[in-house]
Scaffold this active site. Sequence first.
Site, PDB file in Angstrom:
ATOM      1  N   TYR A  98       0.844  -1.201   0.000  1.00 46.18           N
ATOM      2  CA  TYR A  98       0.000   0.000   0.000  1.00 46.18           C
ATOM      3  C   TYR A  98       0.882   1.255   0.000  1.00 46.18           C
ATOM      4  O   TYR A  98       1.819   1.355   0.801  1.00 46.18           O
ATOM      5  CB  TYR A  98      -0.897  -0.042   1.242  1.00 46.18           C
ATOM      6  CG  TYR A  98      -1.775   1.162   1.404  1.00 46.18           C
ATOM      7  CD1 TYR A  98      -2.854   1.386   0.552  1.00 46.18           C
ATOM      8  CD2 TYR A  98      -1.538   2.086   2.411  1.00 46.18           C
ATOM      9  CE1 TYR A  98      -3.660   2.489   0.704  1.00 46.18           C
ATOM     10  CE2 TYR A  98      -2.353   3.197   2.572  1.00 46.18           C
ATOM     11  CZ  TYR A  98      -3.406   3.400   1.709  1.00 46.18           C
ATOM     12  OH  TYR A  98      -4.197   4.497   1.863  1.00 46.18           O
ATOM     13  N   ASP A 170      -0.667  -7.261   7.119  1.00 42.11           N
ATOM     14  CA  ASP A 170      -1.715  -6.295   6.816  1.00 42.11           C
ATOM     15  C   ASP A 170      -2.824  -7.086   6.127  1.00 42.11           C
ATOM     16  O   ASP A 170      -2.695  -7.483   4.964  1.00 42.11           O
ATOM     17  CB  ASP A 170      -1.159  -5.189   5.905  1.00 42.11           C
ATOM     18  CG  ASP A 170      -2.215  -4.135   5.543  1.00 42.11           C
ATOM     19  OD1 ASP A 170      -3.418  -4.431   5.650  1.00 42.11           O
ATOM     20  OD2 ASP A 170      -1.817  -3.025   5.132  1.00 42.11           O
ATOM     21  N   LYS A 195     -11.853  -0.059   5.287  1.00 45.77           N
ATOM     22  CA  LYS A 195     -12.199  -0.811   4.072  1.00 45.77           C
ATOM     23  C   LYS A 195     -13.310  -1.833   4.353  1.00 45.77           C
ATOM     24  O   LYS A 195     -14.362  -1.456   4.790  1.00 45.77           O
ATOM     25  CB  LYS A 195     -10.934  -1.435   3.499  1.00 45.77           C
ATOM     26  CG  LYS A 195      -9.702  -0.507   3.521  1.00 45.77           C
ATOM     27  CD  LYS A 195      -9.858   0.713   2.628  1.00 45.77           C
ATOM     28  CE  LYS A 195      -8.803   1.792   2.869  1.00 45.77           C
ATOM     29  NZ  LYS A 195      -7.419   1.357   2.813  1.00 45.77           N
TER      30      LYS A 195
END
Length: 378
Positions: A98, A170, A195
């Site tokens: 990310y 993650d 999310k």
Amino acid sequence: MRFNTKTIHAGVAPDPSTGAIMTPIFQTSTYVQNAPGDHKGYEYGRTQNPTRDALQQNLAALENGKYGLCYSTGLGAIDAVMKTLSPGDEVISTSDLYGGTYRLFVKIFAKYGIKFIFVNMSNASDVEAHITSNTKILWVETPTNPMMNIIDIAFVGEIAKKHNVLLCVDNTFASPYLQNPLDLGADLVMHSLTKYISGHSDVVMGALITSNDKLYEDLKFVQNASGATPGPQDCFLVLRGIKTLHVRMQRHCENGAVVAKFLASHPAVSNVYWCGFESHPNHDVAKKQMHDFGGMISFTFKDDTMETALAFLKKIKLFALAESLGGVESLVGHPASMTHASIPREERLKNGLTDALIRLSVGIEDIEDLIEDLKQAL
Ligand SMILES: *Cc1c(COP(=O)(O)O)cnc(C)c1O
């Protein structure tokens, strides 16, 4: 309790003073004490909050962990993990991670003497070659963003154990519905609750889950000392979202599979990155460690230029052009100019993240409407 029941019941109980079935929003900054130090376990809002406690316990249960900790954002959670390190310590991370995490590592923590090494962990044995006596953390994202590579968590976990290094995963892209890293040998799970977990694109929040007592104490200390804690109203919204996590995820996966197959059969499309395809290089690992394949899909065009990508983005209607993912509504993103703009172009291209790559977060709308929209835009 099984997973679906846990989403609704774990960590929450009717309010003892009123019987309210939903966890109240404890909108308070402080708590009255009978005498100095004589209190009900709550002293100050940064340190403890009952709404946050319920959420933290619920998240711990969903990841089969002992402890949960919430932070004001996903990056706030990652920031807390890095603050347990000291100058000279090393972190080995997945390469296509990310963009915000990459930026936090190289622009903030590298300044304080922490060293970051980025490795393609699809071939997990490459990881071992980079471990030194200073390595403290292996940081893994799987599926990776936006290339949808799959890392074998159990395999990396064995390497971490062998070298006495912590494995942090993650788990934002998979959500605890699809994948539980602690069960596969990870020491710590991180989530951007923004999310799939909250799921309605109305909250920004992060979390850490672990069963390691020492790590929990360290992280809890940072949570209070650094102070990136979430407000009670946001904790309430996330708790509310979690109650439908399993039904949402089931539909994200169903719709994702149809969209991935449609794209793969379309003449204008070249590569489709989705771990549900048998042809995906790590499909077997995905099948082994995930319960399903999710609704995140990236693809490239046969005519792989910025112009093609921009023309597509102009035509697509139902998929909203926006950062983020995992909400009930379908989103489309252009990583090169949006989520991954902070990564240098040469770094991006090395990982296959071309200028025309498109990323979809497939929502839970009627699949016929989503396919019609993609068809007209392609
Ligand atoms: C969004 C995201 C983050 C950062 O979370 P925020 O809540 O936006 O701070 C970290 N990792 C992944 C994989 C993400 O998608």
